[in-house]
Structures are given as structure tokens and as C-alpha cells.
Motif scaffolding. Sequence first.
Motif, PDB file in Angstrom:
ATOM      1  N   PRO A  20       0.832  -1.212   0.000  1.00 40.81           N
ATOM      2  CA  PRO A  20       0.000   0.000   0.000  1.00 40.81           C
ATOM      3  C   PRO A  20       0.861   1.253   0.000  1.00 40.81           C
ATOM      4  N   PRO A 111      -3.007  -1.141  -8.656  1.00 37.29           N
ATOM      5  CA  PRO A 111      -3.560  -2.495  -8.740  1.00 37.29           C
ATOM      6  C   PRO A 111      -3.564  -3.117 -10.129  1.00 37.29           C
ATOM      7  N   GLN A 283      -5.878  -1.021  -1.534  1.00 37.25           N
ATOM      8  CA  GLN A 283      -4.687  -1.708  -2.032  1.00 37.25           C
ATOM      9  C   GLN A 283      -4.413  -2.973  -1.218  1.00 37.25           C
TER      10      GLN A 283
END
Length: 316
Positions: A20, A111, A283
Motif C-alpha cells: 500500500p 492495482p 490496495q
Amino acid sequence: MPESSVFPPLIDDCWVITGPTASGKSALAIELAKRLDGEIVSMDSMAVYRSMDVGTAKPSEQQRREVPHHLLDLVAPDEPFSVACFLRHAHRAVAEIRDRGHTPLLVGGTPMYLKGVLRGFDPGPPADWEFRKQVDEDIEKFGLDRLRDRLMQVDPLSAHRLHPNDRRRMTRALEVAKLTGVPLSHKQLQFEQQRSPEQCRVFACMWPRPILHERINQRVDQMFAAGLVDETQQLIERYGTLSRTAAQAVGYAEVLEHLDGRLTLEQTVEAVQTHTRQLARRQETFLRSFGERTIVDMQSGGSLAEISQRLVQKQP
């Protein structure tokens, strides 16, 4: 770089460092690159834009001198940049790094970029803008429920997978089915196969959530101190209108509201911190869907150099 429209996975002899936002993946990747004689290929969808430096936390000039970085500053902020564009550049960069006898490290947390790297990607046919215009007109008349009903008829699997408010992706699924005669969900099945963590070098930097949130808040404060508002103002003055992707980026989107007078500076900082924490949670959720990853506990003790050494020593 593949010549066909389908991009194969990129993890056979690459390292992938993800996690993240604000998890320290970039700093860890630099330490790894030094040990592996490596070069870094960015997987950050915002770092491809020139002049968007503060809000994207791009590597510093010093870091770029220490380790070569690729896929930074590729396009102007008013230009579109797709997953297919990223993969085209990434495959080329990885091939050139391999030719130099160096190790490619793919680093970032976007992503869909990560999914294309790990599983491969089929960009499908080019956009049919007339069809999209017709879909938009139908949505204005009948609402998103009609769009979802249409998708349910031609591609029920995609209709169930996609959020009922995800207008863009539902439209694309309809478009692919119309142009190819094959539901998008069927075309994507080839990209669902995954490898075990032992078969690849995919590492996800993770922190306990309270610590990650504090790291995020500190990073946002640093961005504003470094001139995020001025940078955004200069982008508008230079380019007028940013691309949809650039304008929706966390940090820039809120500052644009501030410049329009809709948020005070204090509200803007709080909004960026909140939205960045929400992005990090999304995330983390996305990363859990990839069995290829090995979790790197960034709180486990030791410096970045020591963590990178442990990762290298674990490899066959």
C-alpha cells in the motif's frame, strides 16, 4: 516487448516489490537493487506524468543517481495513459535491463499494473467512441440499472463481478462483447492462474494499520510542506485541463477543489489524508487476492538494508 495485443506475465526473472501507499516499498527496492545490480521499473500510474512530482512522491534525484529508474515522466498530465501503455513500456524496459545483464525490479502499488505484471493482460479491441456515446445517452435516460441489465444479458459473470456503480468498467465489458462476440469475463479466464510464492519473487511491504495510517499522515504533511498546492496550480496554468486519470489522483483532486474555493487548506489536508488511508485499505484488499505474494513485515526489526539482505538470502 510483445508484438501481439496480449501481454504475458513479467515475473519469470523479475523481482516485484509492492504494498500500500507509504509502506516503504520504494526505499526497500532501492536497497534490493543495490544488492542485485538491479534497475527499478515503476508501477505507479501517477509517476508516469511529467511535472507531477510532489504529489506522487517520486524518487529523488539522489535516489535516481544511486539506482536507474524507468517509466517516470513519460507523458504530459493532460494525456491519457492506459494499462496497455504501461505494459508496453514495462516489457520494453525489462527486456533492455535483461540485455544489460542487470536485474529488473518492478516497484509500485497501482492495482491493475500489478495484475498485468503478475497475470498478464489482454487490452482487447480499441475503444468504440460512438458506442460509448450511445451508452452514455442511455444511462442519462434510464440510469445505471439499465446498463447493468444489458450487461447481465451478454456477460452475467462480469455483471456479478463489477460494482453496480462502476459505469466505466460495465461499459467496457459491453463494448468488448459487442466488438469481439466474446464476453470479457471469458477472455479474462486465462489471467486467473497464479503461482505459489516459492515460484516467484513477489514481495508485499506491510505495516500494522495504525502505524501505516501515521506514516500516511506524515507523508501528506510533507507533501503540502514541499509545495503540493503550488505544483497543482502550476499544472493548471500550464496545461489547463488534466487528463481524467491525473485529475482524479488522490492529492491533486482535493487540491483542485481547494483552488476552486470549495475547501479550506486545512480541510484539503484532512481530505487527502482520509482519502489516502482509504486508498491504502483498497490496495491491501487487492493484494490479498494474489497468492504469489510473500508478506514482508516492515515492523519486524532491522534496517532496510537488513530486510533486503534477508530477502536476498532466502532466494534459491
